[in-house]
Design a protein around this motif. Structure first.
Motif, PDB file in Angstrom:
ATOM      1  N   GLU A 150      69.328 -58.987 -26.286  1.00  0.00           N
ATOM      2  CA  GLU A 150      69.508 -57.778 -27.087  1.00  0.00           C
ATOM      3  C   GLU A 150      68.971 -57.974 -28.504  1.00  0.00           C
ATOM      4  O   GLU A 150      68.303 -57.081 -29.064  1.00  0.00           O
ATOM      5  N   LEU A 151      69.233 -59.141 -29.086  1.00  0.00           N
ATOM      6  CA  LEU A 151      68.731 -59.424 -30.426  1.00  0.00           C
ATOM      7  C   LEU A 151      67.212 -59.470 -30.454  1.00  0.00           C
ATOM      8  O   LEU A 151      66.574 -58.947 -31.390  1.00  0.00           O
ATOM      9  N   GLU A 152      66.606 -60.073 -29.454  1.00  0.00           N
ATOM     10  CA  GLU A 152      65.143 -60.139 -29.406  1.00  0.00           C
ATOM     11  C   GLU A 152      64.536 -58.751 -29.281  1.00  0.00           C
ATOM     12  O   GLU A 152      63.480 -58.465 -29.872  1.00  0.00           O
ATOM     13  N   HIS A 153      65.176 -57.879 -28.513  1.00  0.00           N
ATOM     14  CA  HIS A 153      64.674 -56.505 -28.388  1.00  0.00           C
ATOM     15  C   HIS A 153      64.761 -55.765 -29.727  1.00  0.00           C
ATOM     16  O   HIS A 153      63.796 -55.083 -30.138  1.00  0.00           O
ATOM     17  N   LEU A 211      69.856 -60.487 -38.045  1.00  0.00           N
ATOM     18  CA  LEU A 211      69.626 -60.619 -36.603  1.00  0.00           C
ATOM     19  C   LEU A 211      68.928 -61.938 -36.287  1.00  0.00           C
ATOM     20  O   LEU A 211      69.227 -62.587 -35.272  1.00  0.00           O
ATOM     21  N   HIS A 212      67.993 -62.337 -37.141  1.00  0.00           N
ATOM     22  CA  HIS A 212      67.336 -63.638 -36.962  1.00  0.00           C
ATOM     23  C   HIS A 212      68.353 -64.775 -37.047  1.00  0.00           C
ATOM     24  O   HIS A 212      68.309 -65.726 -36.241  1.00  0.00           O
ATOM     25  N   LEU A 213      69.254 -64.697 -38.002  1.00  0.00           N
ATOM     26  CA  LEU A 213      70.276 -65.738 -38.134  1.00  0.00           C
ATOM     27  C   LEU A 213      71.164 -65.801 -36.897  1.00  0.00           C
ATOM     28  O   LEU A 213      71.481 -66.903 -36.393  1.00  0.00           O
ATOM     29  N   GLN A 214      71.577 -64.669 -36.361  1.00  0.00           N
ATOM     30  CA  GLN A 214      72.416 -64.641 -35.166  1.00  0.00           C
ATOM     31  C   GLN A 214      71.662 -65.176 -33.948  1.00  0.00           C
ATOM     32  O   GLN A 214      72.232 -65.897 -33.112  1.00  0.00           O
ATOM     33  N   ARG A 215      70.385 -64.819 -33.866  1.00  0.00           N
ATOM     34  CA  ARG A 215      69.577 -65.321 -32.735  1.00  0.00           C
ATOM     35  C   ARG A 215      69.478 -66.838 -32.770  1.00  0.00           C
ATOM     36  O   ARG A 215      69.627 -67.511 -31.737  1.00  0.00           O
ATOM     37  N   ARG A 271      76.064 -65.323 -24.310  1.00  0.00           N
ATOM     38  CA  ARG A 271      75.042 -65.695 -25.276  1.00  0.00           C
ATOM     39  C   ARG A 271      73.658 -65.257 -24.810  1.00  0.00           C
ATOM     40  O   ARG A 271      72.830 -64.815 -25.620  1.00  0.00           O
ATOM     41  N   TYR A 272      73.405 -65.369 -23.524  1.00  0.00           N
ATOM     42  CA  TYR A 272      72.098 -64.959 -22.993  1.00  0.00           C
ATOM     43  C   TYR A 272      71.893 -63.451 -23.164  1.00  0.00           C
ATOM     44  O   TYR A 272      70.811 -63.000 -23.595  1.00  0.00           O
ATOM     45  N   LYS A 273      72.919 -62.659 -22.841  1.00  0.00           N
ATOM     46  CA  LYS A 273      72.805 -61.217 -23.011  1.00  0.00           C
ATOM     47  C   LYS A 273      72.608 -60.852 -24.485  1.00  0.00           C
ATOM     48  O   LYS A 273      71.769 -60.005 -24.826  1.00  0.00           O
ATOM     49  N   GLN A 274      73.378 -61.518 -25.348  1.00  0.00           N
ATOM     50  CA  GLN A 274      73.263 -61.242 -26.781  1.00  0.00           C
ATOM     51  C   GLN A 274      71.876 -61.632 -27.300  1.00  0.00           C
ATOM     52  O   GLN A 274      71.288 -60.925 -28.132  1.00  0.00           O
ATOM     53  N   LYS A 275      71.355 -62.759 -26.803  1.00  0.00           N
ATOM     54  CA  LYS A 275      70.035 -63.203 -27.233  1.00  0.00           C
ATOM     55  C   LYS A 275      68.958 -62.199 -26.843  1.00  0.00           C
ATOM     56  O   LYS A 275      68.065 -61.877 -27.643  1.00  0.00           O
ATOM     57  N   ILE A 284      70.522 -69.990 -30.186  1.00  0.00           N
ATOM     58  CA  ILE A 284      69.571 -71.036 -29.815  1.00  0.00           C
ATOM     59  C   ILE A 284      70.105 -72.415 -30.181  1.00  0.00           C
ATOM     60  O   ILE A 284      69.999 -73.380 -29.398  1.00  0.00           O
ATOM     61  N   SER A 285      70.707 -72.539 -31.353  1.00  0.00           N
ATOM     62  CA  SER A 285      71.222 -73.844 -31.799  1.00  0.00           C
ATOM     63  C   SER A 285      72.357 -74.331 -30.897  1.00  0.00           C
ATOM     64  O   SER A 285      72.428 -75.523 -30.564  1.00  0.00           O
ATOM     65  N   LEU A 286      73.247 -73.424 -30.491  1.00  0.00           N
ATOM     66  CA  LEU A 286      74.342 -73.816 -29.600  1.00  0.00           C
ATOM     67  C   LEU A 286      73.808 -74.304 -28.254  1.00  0.00           C
ATOM     68  O   LEU A 286      74.289 -75.308 -27.701  1.00  0.00           O
ATOM     69  N   GLU A 287      72.802 -73.621 -27.719  1.00  0.00           N
ATOM     70  CA  GLU A 287      72.216 -74.051 -26.447  1.00  0.00           C
ATOM     71  C   GLU A 287      71.500 -75.393 -26.597  1.00  0.00           C
ATOM     72  O   GLU A 287      71.610 -76.268 -25.720  1.00  0.00           O
TER      73      GLU A 287
END
Length: 339
Positions: A167-170, A195-199, A161-165, A203-206
């Motif tokens: 990548e999404l922010e970039h 991409l905003h929804l996936q990001r 999730r951290y890696k995906q987050k 965040i919600s899971l964390e």
């Protein structure tokens, strides 16, 4: 008048953009979280999001029966309203209402994840709620501690999730200027909001995971306080009433003639009684007669005199030995070493 009031009311895009801007300002604020400026922005953002959520409910903009492709690209961003509500609710600072705020934020995040799952925005496992946690309670009750496999899988999921987050922010940072300036086409706009929804799913899971841990700590602390309070109340004793000794029978028994253990004999009578029974300390020890005492004195005198005579003889012998050594040098009478 009704038409004028409707014109004065903020529109849904204005509510969304204003609340999003307030959330961004709170996230990057350098002031303390409990400062008046930050908390005013939090309360204002929550009020705007509450109005936006009510407006979405009235418009019935989303239906859980429709698929993601059926939602317009410009409407995808409104799915983020519950996530923004949860994020701003977490920013409230009030220790007495912390547990309530955590539960409200968790509910907002669960609502957002549920909407994303219904519309198939991404594949993820929905966190446990009160309903499905009760169903799994029997299965999990036998496990007192999480297994190493479960802990390893959770750790790996966090890393992913951290890696995906990141990548999404970039990707979002590269697309932000084109979308906000209106230069991007519909396909780019749709990708940007997806991409905003996936990001915000990550965040919600964390946030839900951290909320569950904090709720557990707060409840345990509350239960320990209740237990200590009940124990303290149980150990409290009623105050003792002061009492005063009356100047009557009690005092007479101590000091007066009414005392039950008055003296029954004098000291002389007590001594005579114990002497007859042989119970005195000096009884049973044989006393020396005058004749025995005289003999012991004579023996001591003879012993002292003998010691004095012995001392005189020893002194005489020492003097004779010194005189002999003066007249006989060392080696005198040794006739074998004639050299």
């Amino acid at each position: 008048m009704a038409a004028e009031d409707e014109l004065l009311l903020p529109r849904l895009p204005e509510l969304f953009e204003s609340s999003k801007q307030l959330l961004d300002e709170v996230e990057v604020a350098t002031e303390p979280a409990g400062s008046r400026i930050v908390q005013e922005k939090v309360f204002k953002g929550l009020d705007l999001l509450e109005k936006a959520a009510e407006m979405l409910k009235q418009l019935d903009l989303f239906s859980r029966n429709e698929d993601l492709e059926e939602i317009a690209s410009t409407d995808l961003k409104y799915l983020l309203v519950p996530a923004f509500q949860g994020a701003l609710t977490m920013k409230q600072v009030n220790p007495s209402k912390r547990l309530d705020h955590l539960q409200q934020a968790r509910e907002h995040f669960i609502n957002y994840l549920t909407e994303c799952r219904c519309h198939h925005v991404a594949e993820f496992e929905l966190p446990k709620t009160k309903d499905n946690s009760a169903e799994n309670h029997t299965a999990n009750s036998s496990m007192a501690y999480p297994s190493l496999v479960a802990m390893a899988s959770q750790r790996q999921a966090k890393i992913e999730r951290y890696k995906q987050k990141k990548e999404l922010e970039h990707r979002l940072s590269t697309m932000k200027s084109a979308v906000e300036s209106g230069q991007a086409d519909d396909e780019r706009v749709r990708e940007y909001y997806l991409l905003h929804l996936q990001r915000w799913i990550d965040i919600s899971l964390e946030e839900i995971e951290s909320i569950d841990q904090e709720i557990k700590i707060l409840r345990e602390r509350g239960s320990s306080r209740e237990a200590s309070t009940s124990n303290a109340s149980r150990l409290e004793r009623p105050p003792m009433k002061p009492f005063i000794l009356t100047r009557n029978t009690a005092q007479a028994k101590v000091f007066g003639a009414g005392y039950p253990s008055l003296a029954t004999m004098t000291v002389s009578d007590w001594y005579e009684q114990h002497r007859k029974h042989g119970a005195l300390p000096d009884q049973g020890i044989a006393k020396e007669t005058p004749e025995e005492f005289r003999k012991a004195a004579q023996q001591q005198e003879n012993q002292e005199k003998k010691e004095e005579d012995d001392d005189e003889q020893t002194l005489y012998r020492a003097r004779e030995w010194d005189d002999w050594k003066d007249t006989h040098p060392r080696g005198y009478g040794n006739r074998q070493n004639m050299g």
